[in-house]
Design a protein around this motif. Structure first.
Motif, short mmCIF file in Angstrom:
data_model
loop_
_atom_site.label_atom_id
_atom_site.label_comp_id
_atom_site.label_asym_id
_atom_site.label_seq_id
_atom_site.Cartn_x
_atom_site.Cartn_y
_atom_site.Cartn_z
N ILE A 136 0.84 -1.21 0.00
CA ILE A 136 0.00 0.00 0.00
C ILE A 136 0.87 1.25 0.00
O ILE A 136 0.67 2.17 -0.80
N CYS A 137 1.84 1.27 0.89
CA CYS A 137 2.72 2.45 0.99
C CYS A 137 3.58 2.61 -0.26
O CYS A 137 3.77 3.72 -0.75
N ALA A 138 4.08 1.49 -0.78
CA ALA A 138 4.94 1.56 -1.97
C ALA A 138 4.15 2.10 -3.17
O ALA A 138 4.66 2.93 -3.93
N GLY A 139 2.91 1.65 -3.33
CA GLY A 139 2.08 2.15 -4.42
C GLY A 139 1.77 3.63 -4.26
O GLY A 139 1.77 4.39 -5.24
N SER A 140 1.52 4.05 -3.02
CA SER A 140 1.24 5.47 -2.77
C SER A 140 2.46 6.33 -3.04
O SER A 140 2.36 7.39 -3.67
N PHE A 141 3.63 5.88 -2.59
CA PHE A 141 4.87 6.62 -2.86
C PHE A 141 5.09 6.75 -4.36
O PHE A 141 5.46 7.81 -4.87
N SER A 142 4.89 5.67 -5.08
CA SER A 142 5.12 5.68 -6.52
C SER A 142 4.18 6.65 -7.23
O SER A 142 4.59 7.38 -8.14
N SER A 143 2.91 6.66 -6.81
CA SER A 143 1.95 7.57 -7.43
C SER A 143 2.31 9.03 -7.15
O SER A 143 2.24 9.88 -8.06
N LEU A 144 2.70 9.33 -5.92
CA LEU A 144 3.11 10.69 -5.59
C LEU A 144 4.34 11.10 -6.38
O LEU A 144 4.40 12.20 -6.96
N ALA A 145 5.34 10.22 -6.41
CA ALA A 145 6.57 10.54 -7.14
C ALA A 145 6.32 10.67 -8.63
O ALA A 145 6.93 11.50 -9.32
N GLY A 146 5.39 9.86 -9.14
CA GLY A 146 5.10 9.88 -10.57
C GLY A 146 4.52 11.18 -11.07
O GLY A 146 4.67 11.52 -12.25
N MET A 147 3.86 11.93 -10.19
CA MET A 147 3.31 13.22 -10.60
C MET A 147 4.42 14.15 -11.10
O MET A 147 4.19 15.00 -11.95
N VAL A 148 5.60 14.00 -10.57
CA VAL A 148 6.73 14.84 -10.97
C VAL A 148 7.68 14.08 -11.89
O VAL A 148 8.09 14.58 -12.94
N LEU A 149 8.03 12.84 -11.51
CA LEU A 149 9.06 12.11 -12.23
C LEU A 149 8.61 11.64 -13.61
O LEU A 149 9.42 11.64 -14.56
N THR A 150 7.35 11.22 -13.76
CA THR A 150 6.91 10.71 -15.07
C THR A 150 7.01 11.76 -16.17
O THR A 150 7.57 11.48 -17.24
N PRO A 151 6.49 12.99 -15.97
CA PRO A 151 6.66 14.00 -17.03
C PRO A 151 8.12 14.33 -17.31
O PRO A 151 8.51 14.50 -18.47
N LEU A 152 8.95 14.40 -16.25
CA LEU A 152 10.36 14.72 -16.46
C LEU A 152 11.08 13.59 -17.21
O LEU A 152 11.86 13.83 -18.14
N LEU A 153 10.81 12.34 -16.81
CA LEU A 153 11.43 11.21 -17.51
C LEU A 153 10.95 11.13 -18.96
O LEU A 153 11.73 10.84 -19.87
N ALA A 154 9.65 11.39 -19.17
CA ALA A 154 9.13 11.37 -20.53
C ALA A 154 9.80 12.45 -21.38
O ALA A 154 10.11 12.23 -22.55
N ALA A 155 10.03 13.61 -20.78
CA ALA A 155 10.69 14.69 -21.51
C ALA A 155 12.10 14.29 -21.91
O ALA A 155 12.54 14.57 -23.03
N VAL A 156 12.81 13.61 -21.02
CA VAL A 156 14.19 13.22 -21.30
C VAL A 156 14.24 12.02 -22.24
O VAL A 156 14.95 12.03 -23.26
N LEU A 157 13.48 10.96 -21.92
CA LEU A 157 13.56 9.72 -22.68
C LEU A 157 12.89 9.83 -24.05
O LEU A 157 13.51 9.62 -25.09
N VAL A 158 11.60 10.16 -24.03
CA VAL A 158 10.84 10.22 -25.28
C VAL A 158 11.29 11.42 -26.11
O VAL A 158 11.38 11.34 -27.33
N GLY A 159 11.61 12.53 -25.44
CA GLY A 159 12.05 13.71 -26.17
C GLY A 159 13.32 13.47 -26.94
O GLY A 159 13.46 13.84 -28.09
N SER A 160 14.29 12.79 -26.32
CA SER A 160 15.54 12.51 -27.01
C SER A 160 15.34 11.51 -28.15
O SER A 160 15.95 11.63 -29.20
N ALA A 161 14.42 10.54 -27.94
CA ALA A 161 14.18 9.55 -28.99
C ALA A 161 13.44 10.16 -30.17
O ALA A 161 13.63 9.76 -31.31
N ALA A 162 12.58 11.16 -29.88
CA ALA A 162 11.78 11.77 -30.94
C ALA A 162 12.45 13.00 -31.52
O ALA A 162 11.89 13.67 -32.39
#
Length: 340
Positions: A136-162
């Motif tokens: 439960i806690c691990a899923g909650s941490f991941s969701s909270l972190a994803g609000m910031v990390l997912t867009p940033l990672l997408a910008a770096v990973l997908v942006g460089s690939a595209a």
């Protein structure tokens, strides 16, 4: 002789995945065009904002913070979700363009940046008799972190690939996702009881909102000729790549957690929380980040979601029956459909 892996009589086919596939079919046959497309995109934008407001109102930050005493486990899950997955996604770059087309590879990279699930991680951990509070806690941490990390990672990973990623997309993420989420968190003391009492009804709102997002995304994709760019062979290749990705993550989370000194119950929580990706969080984010290209970006995530449910259902039942596995590696690989 080693025991043979027994598959359940019926593998879980998520009814919601069937609804998503039906929505894709509807958008393919009757795509929104012209004014209807504009209205659908506007409605989808409002639905996404409402969706993340409800996420914020329901997600218990206190529950997540209470789990800080088990920080090693949560850090391990976060590392699997936001470090190891992206590294494996980057390693698949050599498959382009012979196995994966650049758009499908971009979708695979986005999949690798999405946070973990909460509900299914808890469910499978419970079935396997693992550490449910940790899941439960691990899923909650991941969701909270994803609000910031997912867009940033997408910008770096997908942006460089595209070859580039619009900075405006990050602004849309902040306005359309982060602000409603934070507002929901701020209002949680006032409306948290309401969201708990009406969880079932609000769950229908969640799912209906995502179906609207998928319809708008695939309508735009059909207008851009998505099905002329993705054939059956490419889809089969994508499924094979995702099967390998899932098998590797299941093996690494299980044996890596063992090497780090975690007990069996914690290893189960790490495996099920660290190897999965959230469809509910990923689809709305993709619609904001990729706009008209969202249809191809979410296709790998939709396929991976159903695959992870089927494979983890097999593993969870096996863990529940066998406290001491003698052949975990063979079980994981066989369940994922990959030959050693």
């Amino acid at each position: 002789m080693p025991r043979r892996l027994r598959l359940p009589a019926r593998l879980p086919l998520d009814p919601y995945v069937l609804a998503l596939l039906g929505t894709v079919a509807l958008a393919s046959l009757l795509p929104a065009r012209g004014t209807a497309a504009t209205l659908a995109e506007g409605a989808a934008a409002v639905a996404v904002a409402l969706l993340f407001f409800l996420y914020g109102a329901r997600l218990s930050t206190r529950e997540a913070l209470d789990g800080l005493r088990h920080w090693r486990l949560h850090l391990t899950v976060l590392a699997c979700t936001f470090v190891l997955f992206p590294v494996l996604g980057l390693a698949a770059r050599g498959l382009v363009p012979w196995v994966l087309t650049p758009p499908l590879y971009g979708g695979l990279l986005f999949l690798c940046a999405v946070p973990s699930t909460i509900q299914s991680s808890i469910a499978f951990t419970s079935i396997a008799r693992g550490n449910v509070p940790a899941a439960i806690c691990a899923g909650s941490f991941s969701s909270l972190a994803g609000m910031v990390l997912t867009p940033l990672l997408a910008a770096v990973l997908v942006g460089s690939a595209a070859g580039g990623f619009s900075a405006d997309a990050l602004g849309r993420i902040a306005l359309q996702l982060l602000v409603p989420f934070l507002l929901g968190q701020a209002l949680r003391p006032r409306i948290g009881g309401f969201t708990t009492r009406h969880r079932a009804a609000l769950g229908l709102v969640d799912r209906g909102s995502i179906l609207l997002v998928v319809y708008a995304a695939f309508s735009a994709g059909v207008a851009a000729g998505i099905w002329h760019r993705v054939g059956v062979l490419r889809l089969g290749a994508l499924l094979a790549v995702e099967a390998v990705l899932l098998a590797v993550m299941l093996l690494v989370t299980w044996y890596g957690a063992k090497r780090l000194g975690f007990g069996r119950a914690d290893r189960i929580a790490i495996q099920f929380a660290g190897s999965k990706k959230s469809l509910a969080a990923g689809l709305p984010m993709a619609s904001v980040l990729f706009g008209a290209q969202a249809s191809l970006a979410v296709l790998p995530l939709m396929l991976f979601h159903q695959m992870q449910l089927m494979v983890c259902a097999v593993l969870a039942r096996r863990r529940a029956r066998a406290p001491e596995e003698a052949a975990e590696a063979g079980a994981v690989v066989a369940a994922a459909g990959v030959r050693p």
